[in-house]
Design an enzyme around this catalytic site. Structure first.
Site, PDB file in Angstrom:
ATOM      1  N   ASP A 132       0.863  -1.187   0.000  1.00 39.58           N
ATOM      2  CA  ASP A 132       0.000   0.000   0.000  1.00 39.58           C
ATOM      3  C   ASP A 132       0.897   1.233   0.000  1.00 39.58           C
ATOM      4  O   ASP A 132       2.015   1.186   0.512  1.00 39.58           O
ATOM      5  CB  ASP A 132      -0.850   0.063   1.280  1.00 39.58           C
ATOM      6  CG  ASP A 132      -1.995  -0.948   1.296  1.00 39.58           C
ATOM      7  OD1 ASP A 132      -2.285  -1.560   0.251  1.00 39.58           O
ATOM      8  OD2 ASP A 132      -2.599  -1.116   2.378  1.00 39.58           O
ATOM      9  N   ARG A 183      -1.517  -0.819  -8.304  1.00 35.66           N
ATOM     10  CA  ARG A 183      -2.863  -0.348  -7.929  1.00 35.66           C
ATOM     11  C   ARG A 183      -2.842   1.170  -8.064  1.00 35.66           C
ATOM     12  O   ARG A 183      -1.938   1.832  -7.546  1.00 35.66           O
ATOM     13  CB  ARG A 183      -3.200  -0.738  -6.494  1.00 35.66           C
ATOM     14  CG  ARG A 183      -4.573  -0.188  -6.068  1.00 35.66           C
ATOM     15  CD  ARG A 183      -4.773  -0.231  -4.568  1.00 35.66           C
ATOM     16  NE  ARG A 183      -4.770  -1.565  -4.036  1.00 35.66           N
ATOM     17  CZ  ARG A 183      -4.313  -1.870  -2.808  1.00 35.66           C
ATOM     18  NH1 ARG A 183      -3.827  -0.924  -2.025  1.00 35.66           N
ATOM     19  NH2 ARG A 183      -4.321  -3.110  -2.391  1.00 35.66           N
TER      20      ARG A 183
HETATM   21  C1  FAD Z   1      -8.938  -1.170  -2.830  1.00 38.40           C
HETATM   22  C2  FAD Z   1      -8.433   0.176  -2.426  1.00 38.40           C
HETATM   23  C3  FAD Z   1      -7.133   0.317  -1.971  1.00 38.40           C
HETATM   24  C4  FAD Z   1      -6.633   1.571  -1.619  1.00 38.40           C
HETATM   25  N1  FAD Z   1      -5.313   1.706  -1.268  1.00 38.40           N
HETATM   26  C5  FAD Z   1      -4.812   2.939  -1.026  1.00 38.40           C
HETATM   27  C6  FAD Z   1      -3.428   3.140  -0.775  1.00 38.40           C
HETATM   28  O1  FAD Z   1      -2.614   2.203  -0.769  1.00 38.40           O
HETATM   29  N2  FAD Z   1      -2.999   4.404  -0.530  1.00 38.40           N
HETATM   30  C7  FAD Z   1      -3.853   5.489  -0.545  1.00 38.40           C
HETATM   31  O2  FAD Z   1      -3.393   6.625  -0.345  1.00 38.40           O
HETATM   32  N3  FAD Z   1      -5.167   5.308  -0.786  1.00 38.40           N
HETATM   33  C8  FAD Z   1      -5.668   4.082  -1.012  1.00 38.40           C
HETATM   34  N4  FAD Z   1      -7.008   3.940  -1.264  1.00 38.40           N
HETATM   35  C9  FAD Z   1      -7.934   5.066  -0.994  1.00 38.40           C
HETATM   36  C10 FAD Z   1      -8.067   5.995  -2.179  1.00 38.40           C
HETATM   37  O3  FAD Z   1      -6.871   6.718  -2.348  1.00 38.40           O
HETATM   38  C11 FAD Z   1      -9.223   6.983  -1.946  1.00 38.40           C
HETATM   39  O4  FAD Z   1      -8.982   7.727  -0.794  1.00 38.40           O
HETATM   40  C12 FAD Z   1     -10.580   6.323  -1.823  1.00 38.40           C
HETATM   41  O5  FAD Z   1     -10.709   5.221  -2.668  1.00 38.40           O
HETATM   42  C13 FAD Z   1     -11.708   7.335  -2.144  1.00 38.40           C
HETATM   43  O6  FAD Z   1     -11.573   7.769  -3.442  1.00 38.40           O
HETATM   44  P1  FAD Z   1     -12.510   7.266  -4.665  1.00 38.40           P
HETATM   45  O7  FAD Z   1     -11.606   6.922  -5.800  1.00 38.40           O
HETATM   46  O8  FAD Z   1     -13.380   6.171  -4.227  1.00 38.40           O
HETATM   47  O9  FAD Z   1     -13.294   8.568  -5.145  1.00 38.40           O
HETATM   48  P2  FAD Z   1     -14.118   9.681  -4.349  1.00 38.40           P
HETATM   49  O10 FAD Z   1     -14.262  10.791  -5.340  1.00 38.40           O
HETATM   50  O11 FAD Z   1     -13.510   9.981  -3.029  1.00 38.40           O
HETATM   51  O12 FAD Z   1     -15.494   8.965  -4.106  1.00 38.40           O
HETATM   52  C14 FAD Z   1     -16.395   8.632  -5.156  1.00 38.40           C
HETATM   53  C15 FAD Z   1     -17.683   8.102  -4.550  1.00 38.40           C
HETATM   54  O13 FAD Z   1     -17.394   6.881  -3.881  1.00 38.40           O
HETATM   55  C16 FAD Z   1     -18.134   6.773  -2.686  1.00 38.40           C
HETATM   56  N5  FAD Z   1     -17.177   6.707  -1.538  1.00 38.40           N
HETATM   57  C17 FAD Z   1     -15.858   7.025  -1.556  1.00 38.40           C
HETATM   58  N6  FAD Z   1     -15.297   6.827  -0.351  1.00 38.40           N
HETATM   59  C18 FAD Z   1     -16.294   6.397   0.457  1.00 38.40           C
HETATM   60  C19 FAD Z   1     -16.353   6.023   1.830  1.00 38.40           C
HETATM   61  N7  FAD Z   1     -15.277   6.073   2.629  1.00 38.40           N
HETATM   62  N8  FAD Z   1     -17.552   5.629   2.319  1.00 38.40           N
HETATM   63  C20 FAD Z   1     -18.660   5.585   1.529  1.00 38.40           C
HETATM   64  N9  FAD Z   1     -18.649   5.914   0.217  1.00 38.40           N
HETATM   65  C21 FAD Z   1     -17.497   6.318  -0.310  1.00 38.40           C
HETATM   66  C22 FAD Z   1     -19.012   7.988  -2.624  1.00 38.40           C
HETATM   67  O14 FAD Z   1     -20.235   7.670  -3.236  1.00 38.40           O
HETATM   68  C23 FAD Z   1     -18.250   8.990  -3.451  1.00 38.40           C
HETATM   69  O15 FAD Z   1     -19.078   9.989  -3.989  1.00 38.40           O
HETATM   70  C24 FAD Z   1      -7.500   2.700  -1.673  1.00 38.40           C
HETATM   71  C25 FAD Z   1      -8.792   2.563  -2.152  1.00 38.40           C
HETATM   72  C26 FAD Z   1      -9.270   1.338  -2.544  1.00 38.40           C
HETATM   73  C27 FAD Z   1     -10.651   1.228  -3.094  1.00 38.40           C
END
Ligand code: FAD
Length: 306
Positions: A132, A183
């Protein structure tokens, strides 16, 4: 207001006292929605349920804020135990981990040695381990360690790249020589405007840019997002450019947009859910609240229930 709450949760996510207290009191305040349980047996049950619905998993034994060699070694043992349990139970899952959990802040040599032990186990089981990506302070060290371990362990290891960092496009260009399994995410930490796009729309634009860059390079992409705009743009791009389904997967977090997870799996895409477990759930939970302060509603409800 939303950005104020976001900053507050990101600030709280780094609070060591709150972290210690949370560990003592067990999974509370709605954290169960995002964390499969404290024990590996609960995590394996959650994986099995997802596998039964055509969804694969990456398991994460939660851990951050470690400050001693003993804790780092303990964490390494948990990672190996997770790989052992995946193999013995026959579930479809790989492993995700954080380098600070394995001693990166104590010494690079300690972290490297722990990673080698984990990767040896993963190679034995023909499994896969993804590093990660944490905050910017650990970014260069994580990339360096990945490059070294990729040479030693080949395709057993993968990394994460964050779209909010200005440098990510360059990092992907540099990493291409390793044909890496990356990722790609938007990024979950609080970073200053000197290193990261402050505006969401710029992060989204850069996210699409680096996804297309990496897929066009012919390298494997795990596109980890809950954002329908990004998912739809990926679907259109892969169709138009004849990118095979075997070159990418979608990933989402346990407990978030479960219907969308199922729909992508039903449409024939590889859908992998990130399933965290363990007693060190506090920082992870705070970052999930920061992403969507509306989740605070769940926290309040669960406080009044208990
Ligand atoms: C499998 C996975 C691994 C990850 N690994 C890392 C990593 O190693 N390092 C890192 O910095 N980040 C990591 N992340 C987190 C990522 O960087 C984002 O902070 C997170 O995924 C929210 O961004 P989004 O792309 O979903 O878009 P956003 O624009 O934040 O969200 C889009 C939509 O998704 C839904 N949503 C998003 N988050 C949530 C929530 N918490 N609860 C409910 N609904 C939500 C909402 O409907 C929102 O409108 C990971 C995410 C995933 C899915």
């Amino acid at each position: 207001m939303e950005s104020l709450m976001r900053n507050a949760f990101l600030f709280l996510s780094k609070n060591r006292t709150a972290n210690r207290t949370a560990k003592k009191y067990g999974l509370r305040f709605g954290a169960k929605r995002f964390v499969a349980g404290e024990q590996i047996s609960e995590a394996i049950t959650a994986v099995r349920e997802l596998n039964d619905r055509g969804i694969v998993v990456t398991l994460d034994h939660l851990g951050e804020f470690i400050s001693t060699t003993d804790e780092a070694v303990e964490s390494m043992k948990y990672c190996i135990r997770t790989l052992d349990e995946i193999a013995s139970s026959g579930v479809k899952a790989n492993l995700s981990l954080k380098l600070t959990q394995l001693g990166l802040d104590i010494s690079r040599a300690l972290c490297l040695s722990n990673m080698r032990s984990i990767l040896e186990a993963a190679s034995r089981y023909d499994n896969f381990v993804r590093i990660d990506m944490e905050d910017y302070a650990h970014n260069e060290a994580s990339i360096d360690l990945f490059c070294q371990l990729r040479e030693e362990f080949g395709s057993t290891i993968g990394l994460v790249i964050q779209a909010y960092l200005y440098k990510s496009e360059e990092d992907i260009a540099m990493l291409h020589r390793y044909r890496p399994n990356l990722r790609l995410v938007k990024g979950a930490y609080k970073e200053p405007p000197e290193v990261a796009f402050p505006k969401k729309e710029d992060v989204d634009t850069n996210y699409i840019r680096i996804i297309e860059q990496h897929l066009t390079n012919g390298d494997y992409a795990a596109i980890a997002t809950h954002d329908d705009n990004i998912i739809n743009s990926v679907k259109t791009f892969v169709k138009k450019n004849n990118i095979p389904l075997s070159q990418f997967e979608f990933q989402m977090l346990y407990g978030i947009r479960t219907q969308a997870q199922q729909q992508l799996a039903d449409e024939g895409y590889t859908m992998r859910v990130y399933v965290p477990y363990g007693d060190d759930w506090y920082g992870y939970f705070m970052r999930r609240l920061a992403e969507r302060p509306a989740n605070v509603g769940f926290v309040l409800k669960s406080m009044f229930k208990s």
